[in-house]
Scaffold this motif. Sequence first.
Motif, PDB file in Angstrom:
ATOM      1  N   LEU A 102       0.110  79.536  -4.546  1.00  0.00           N
ATOM      2  CA  LEU A 102       1.315  79.214  -3.860  1.00  0.00           C
ATOM      3  C   LEU A 102       1.686  77.946  -3.622  1.00  0.00           C
ATOM      4  O   LEU A 102       2.835  77.616  -3.641  1.00  0.00           O
ATOM      5  CB  LEU A 102       0.982  80.015  -2.421  1.00  0.00           C
ATOM      6  N   THR A 103       0.639  77.187  -3.623  1.00  0.00           N
ATOM      7  CA  THR A 103       1.046  75.548  -3.624  1.00  0.00           C
ATOM      8  C   THR A 103       1.784  74.974  -4.849  1.00  0.00           C
ATOM      9  O   THR A 103       2.609  74.420  -4.917  1.00  0.00           O
ATOM     10  CB  THR A 103      -0.237  74.726  -3.230  1.00  0.00           C
ATOM     11  N   HIS A 104       1.292  75.550  -5.864  1.00  0.00           N
ATOM     12  CA  HIS A 104       1.893  75.151  -7.303  1.00  0.00           C
ATOM     13  C   HIS A 104       3.163  75.893  -7.505  1.00  0.00           C
ATOM     14  O   HIS A 104       3.862  75.264  -8.118  1.00  0.00           O
ATOM     15  CB  HIS A 104       0.818  75.624  -8.209  1.00  0.00           C
ATOM     16  N   LEU A 105       3.322  76.893  -6.871  1.00  0.00           N
ATOM     17  CA  LEU A 105       4.653  77.536  -7.035  1.00  0.00           C
ATOM     18  C   LEU A 105       5.654  76.739  -6.256  1.00  0.00           C
ATOM     19  O   LEU A 105       6.632  76.427  -6.746  1.00  0.00           O
ATOM     20  CB  LEU A 105       4.607  79.094  -6.378  1.00  0.00           C
ATOM     21  N   GLN A 106       5.277  76.118  -4.911  1.00  0.00           N
ATOM     22  CA  GLN A 106       6.167  75.528  -4.083  1.00  0.00           C
ATOM     23  C   GLN A 106       6.438  74.171  -4.864  1.00  0.00           C
ATOM     24  O   GLN A 106       7.754  73.547  -4.913  1.00  0.00           O
ATOM     25  CB  GLN A 106       5.660  75.276  -2.863  1.00  0.00           C
ATOM     26  N   GLU A 107       5.471  73.689  -5.482  1.00  0.00           N
ATOM     27  CA  GLU A 107       5.485  72.246  -6.322  1.00  0.00           C
ATOM     28  C   GLU A 107       6.569  72.562  -7.519  1.00  0.00           C
ATOM     29  O   GLU A 107       7.449  71.753  -7.737  1.00  0.00           O
ATOM     30  CB  GLU A 107       4.313  71.795  -6.734  1.00  0.00           C
ATOM     31  N   VAL A 109       8.986  74.817  -7.766  1.00  0.00           N
ATOM     32  CA  VAL A 109      10.458  75.058  -7.225  1.00  0.00           C
ATOM     33  C   VAL A 109      10.859  73.739  -6.884  1.00  0.00           C
ATOM     34  O   VAL A 109      12.182  73.361  -6.856  1.00  0.00           O
ATOM     35  CB  VAL A 109      10.289  75.844  -6.089  1.00  0.00           C
ATOM     36  N   ASN A 110      10.145  72.893  -6.080  1.00  0.00           N
ATOM     37  CA  ASN A 110      10.628  71.501  -5.534  1.00  0.00           C
ATOM     38  C   ASN A 110      10.813  70.672  -6.848  1.00  0.00           C
ATOM     39  O   ASN A 110      12.074  69.918  -6.792  1.00  0.00           O
ATOM     40  CB  ASN A 110       9.734  70.918  -4.590  1.00  0.00           C
ATOM     41  N   GLY A 111      10.225  70.920  -7.851  1.00  0.00           N
ATOM     42  CA  GLY A 111      10.297  69.914  -9.034  1.00  0.00           C
ATOM     43  C   GLY A 111      11.449  70.266  -9.830  1.00  0.00           C
ATOM     44  O   GLY A 111      12.139  69.537 -10.710  1.00  0.00           O
ATOM     45  N   ARG A 112      11.645  71.691  -9.972  1.00  0.00           N
ATOM     46  CA  ARG A 112      12.576  72.193 -10.853  1.00  0.00           C
ATOM     47  C   ARG A 112      13.290  73.333 -10.097  1.00  0.00           C
ATOM     48  O   ARG A 112      13.053  74.497  -9.932  1.00  0.00           O
ATOM     49  CB  ARG A 112      11.962  73.048 -11.992  1.00  0.00           C
ATOM     50  N   PRO A 113      14.601  72.858  -9.421  1.00  0.00           N
ATOM     51  CA  PRO A 113      15.512  73.597  -8.557  1.00  0.00           C
ATOM     52  C   PRO A 113      16.132  75.010  -9.228  1.00  0.00           C
ATOM     53  O   PRO A 113      16.313  75.906  -8.322  1.00  0.00           O
ATOM     54  CB  PRO A 113      16.539  72.856  -7.937  1.00  0.00           C
ATOM     55  N   SER A 114      16.028  74.915 -10.534  1.00  0.00           N
ATOM     56  CA  SER A 114      16.658  76.115 -11.156  1.00  0.00           C
ATOM     57  C   SER A 114      15.693  77.158 -10.907  1.00  0.00           C
ATOM     58  O   SER A 114      16.221  78.306 -11.104  1.00  0.00           O
ATOM     59  CB  SER A 114      17.000  75.927 -12.617  1.00  0.00           C
TER      60      SER A 114
END
Length: 160
Positions: A102-107, A109-114
């Motif tokens: 989940l942490t890596h998912l959030q990172e 999405v933050n790094g690649r808004p698409s």
Amino acid sequence: MKHSTNPSTRHGRGATGRPGRRGRGPAHRIGRTLALVLPVVLVLSGTLAVARVNWSGNESSTSALAASAQDASLPATSLAPQEVLRDKLLMELQEEDPGVALTHLQEAVNGRPSLARHCASIARTLGRAAVRMYGPSRAQSYARPVCDTSFATGVAAQTP
């Protein structure tokens, strides 16, 4: 002196009654049209073909010949970025725990808004996988507000 009284031989008609040189038919008109249009079409198609050739000599771009030379027996496996991310996070969930995934998912999405529009479905998939691995109560303990609590929704969907 004898004059011809046959009307078919007068006015440019032959003995068969068909038009002679003066009355050309539709085939002649079609032939003339093709004679004018065909060279234009050939020039334009040749121009377009020349325009598509990589004249720079740069080998990094793939050409039609290079693409056809690839092994055709291998299936096409080009995954979309969200599918690659989902698969990577499912592996992390199995190797580590759902919290790391989940942490890596959030990172991601933050790094690649698409990827934001796919975040909820990925989080639900992670929630379902967590229930299969850890059971519903332990999987729920990893829930956090990533992608509008979609992980918790995935856990709840798998709970009987």
